[in-house]
Motif scaffolding. Structure first.
Motif, PDB file in Angstrom:
ATOM      1  N   ARG A   1      12.350  -3.894   5.678  1.00  0.00           N
ATOM      2  CA  ARG A   1      13.134  -4.207   4.342  1.00  0.00           C
ATOM      3  C   ARG A   1      14.325  -4.942   4.642  1.00  0.00           C
ATOM      4  O   ARG A   1      14.427  -5.914   4.027  1.00  0.00           O
TER       5      ARG A   1
ATOM      6  N   ALA B   1      11.532  -8.300   4.569  1.00  0.00           N
ATOM      7  CA  ALA B   1      10.191  -7.996   4.093  1.00  0.00           C
ATOM      8  C   ALA B   1      10.095  -7.290   2.792  1.00  0.00           C
ATOM      9  O   ALA B   1      10.777  -6.303   2.505  1.00  0.00           O
TER      10      ALA B   1
ATOM     11  N   ASP C   1       4.164  -8.808   0.725  1.00  0.00           N
ATOM     12  CA  ASP C   1       4.209  -9.612   2.008  1.00  0.00           C
ATOM     13  C   ASP C   1       3.132  -9.118   3.037  1.00  0.00           C
ATOM     14  O   ASP C   1       2.807  -8.124   3.106  1.00  0.00           O
TER      15      ASP C   1
ATOM     16  N   ILE D   1       2.252  -8.431   6.705  1.00  0.00           N
ATOM     17  CA  ILE D   1       2.951  -8.523   8.328  1.00  0.00           C
ATOM     18  C   ILE D   1       1.784  -8.442   9.347  1.00  0.00           C
ATOM     19  O   ILE D   1       0.877  -8.012   9.112  1.00  0.00           O
TER      20      ILE D   1
ATOM     21  N   TRP E   1       2.843  -3.519   1.868  1.00  0.00           N
ATOM     22  CA  TRP E   1       2.651  -4.575   2.453  1.00  0.00           C
ATOM     23  C   TRP E   1       1.025  -4.899   2.874  1.00  0.00           C
ATOM     24  O   TRP E   1       0.502  -3.907   3.043  1.00  0.00           O
TER      25      TRP E   1
ATOM     26  N   LYS F   1       4.746 -12.971   6.634  1.00  0.00           N
ATOM     27  CA  LYS F   1       6.202 -12.730   6.544  1.00  0.00           C
ATOM     28  C   LYS F   1       6.980 -12.249   7.816  1.00  0.00           C
ATOM     29  O   LYS F   1       8.090 -12.381   8.109  1.00  0.00           O
TER      30      LYS F   1
END
Length: 507
Positions: free
Chosen positions: A50, A54, A58, A60, A82, A106
């Protein structure tokens, strides 16, 4: 408590109420972790990512080997809201870059062992390196430094964004809405999955022997973990090491693929007899078809503990319990609760029992779409039912039998031949470690059947062996189904989950 499942479970609950219970018993990093320790590492990862930018919703990406790190980052995503993509860490940089762009990643977390693969991707805004330096990546130790291991604020359930293995083409991303639930509630729901396969909560241990990036493997080790079973994580599969870990840790559950069964069965009897596997209670296999002869030998060895499930990341469909498979060899089981299996012809009409057609799975709603691909999404659905591209039939008792992939069917002289039937016959020959059957162009018959064979240890390729394999098939199959030619390979092109890349074998 009237029943072992009549209680809250899930990693977050266990970390609070059973903090000292083991969560990881063995892993390549050489560490052991309690549930409290595992949750603390996930919390810290959320704080760190974060801080790097992120946010909720988002995507990942994780290009990490079988070990603790991939587990920690999955759990972090599961409480930070996420979507996470677990990438095959051996994928080349262009493939990772294409998935990253398609998913709109992201953040990308990569192990240094893959610096020349996923680590060469520089198009993702936030990049974290694990296990050593990677140019352009923030070292994980640096990213985590100074962040607390307390639960982060504004926690929200996340979800995987799985990209299919792409054995027949470009990988597809399976998109689902984020769960409208707290992380604790979403984790607790996983006990339903564990219960279906008779994982006993807070008892036993779960073996992770397949690739942790794969959606099927993930479903089972996360279900086991959320049910309170500690994990025994293998860095990579080795047949004898598998038996050693089962023996040492008294493994009760696990997920495997059929190629692993084949490797286990080819161990010398003296090696197999050295290890006690009597602790096993539920070993589930899926991902690729298992030849009935191989499965029967595993059941003879391990007892009635080998379960099968059919479905995909798009949705689970059936479960074949061991006693059902023994009564109906070859079945992939009956539909799970809430799922209907339909067999349809080319016009979408439902076929009666015993007739082969396209297998459609209907859960009563459209629970997924293919990310940014409305045409492919529309192509697999008929109403609320979707297909994974398999041909099969239902028997009179509602048990499903998969015949083969529709795209793999061979038409020779106007007659359909399903390669899986030929591969099953070849699997019963002691000289065959692995096989793949494809159709190749033939000026007279349209297509002819050709077999590619990886010989078992102690057997060498030869014209005599090829002739013996063809004769072996002729004893078991109609003549038009038998290979016209056999080609030998030192290894067949399979994914880490056992699926064949047949397109690489066709001319």
């Amino acid at each position: 408590m009237k029943h072992p499942w009549d209680r809250p479970l899930g990693v977050w609950y266990l970390a609070e109420h059973h903090p000292d219970a083991p969560a990881v018993l063995h892993c390549p990093a050489g560490e052991t972790l309690t549930f409290a320790g595992l949750a603390a590492r996930a919390h810290r990862a959320v704080h760190a990512l974060r801080a790097l930018g992120a946010g909720r919703g988002d995507v990942i990406g994780l290009a990490l080997p079988n070990d603790l790190d991939i587990l920690v980052w999955q759990l972090a995503a599961a409480e930070a809201g996420w979507r996470y993509v677990t990438l095959n860490p051996r994928s080349p940089a262009p493939e990772v870059a294409a998935i990253a762009a398609h998913a709109g990643m992201k953040a990308l977390i990569v192990h240094a062992a893959y610096a020349d693969r996923a680590g060469a991707v520089d198009t993702v805004p936030v990049r974290v390196g694990v296990g050593g330096p990677i140019d352009g990546f923030v070292p994980q130790e640096e990213a985590l430094a100074g962040h607390p291991d307390s639960p982060p604020p504004d926690r929200a359930a996340g979800t995987p964004l799985v990209y299919t293995s792409g054995t027949t083409g470009t990988p597809k991303g399976i998109w689902r809405d984020l769960p409208d639930a707290a992380p604790e509630a979403a984790a607790d729901l996983m006990k339903t999955f564990a219960h279906a396969f008779r994982f006993t909560p807070l008892e036993g241990a779960h073996l992770v022997s397949a690739g942790m990036f794969h959606g099927g493997c993930q479903s089972f080790y996360l279900a086991a973990l959320h049910a309170g079973q500690p994990l025994v994580i293998m860095g990579s599969f080795d047949a004898e090491e598998t038996l050693r870990l089962v023996h040492e840790h008294r493994i009760t559950t696990g997920y495997m693929v059929p190629t692993q069964f084949t490797r286990l069965l080819h161990l010398p009897s003296g090696v197999r007899d050295r290890y006690d596997v009597s602790s096993l209670e539920s070993i589930v296999h899926s991902a690729a078809p298992c030849p009935p002869e191989i499965k029967k030998r595993m059941l003879d060895w391990w007892g009635p503990v080998v379960w099968e499930t059919y479905g995909g990341t798009e949705g689970a469909a059936t479960i074949a319990k061991p006693h059902h498979w023994l009564a109906k060899p070859g079945t992939v089981g009956r539909p799970i609760r809430g799922m209907t299996v339909r067999i349809l012809d080319d016009d979408g009409a439902e076929l009666p029992p015993g007739r082969v057609g396209a297998v459609y799975l209907d859960g009563g709603g459209r629970g997924f779409s293919y990310h940014r691909d409305p045409e492919q999404t529309a192509a697999v659905f008929r109403g609320t039912a979707f297909t994974l591209g398999d041909a099969g039939y239902l028997d009179e008792d509602g048990f499903l039998f998969i015949v083969d992939r529709i795209k793999d069917m061979i038409i020779t002289g106007g007659v359909n031949v399903y390669p899986a039937e030929v591969e099953n016959a070849l699997a019963a020959h002691p000289a065959v470690l692995d096989s793949a059957v494809v159709g190749v162009p033939d000026p007279e018959w349209g297509e002819q059947v050709r077999a590619f064979v990886q010989p078992a240890p102690g057997h060498e390729p030869s014209d005599a062996l090829a002739a013996d394999l063809i004769a072996h098939c002729r004893e078991r199959l109609a003549g038009h189904k038998c290979p016209r030619a056999v080609e030998f390979r030192t290894e067949l092109p399979r994914t880490e989950t056992g699926k064949l890349y047949k397109r690489l074998l066709r001319p």
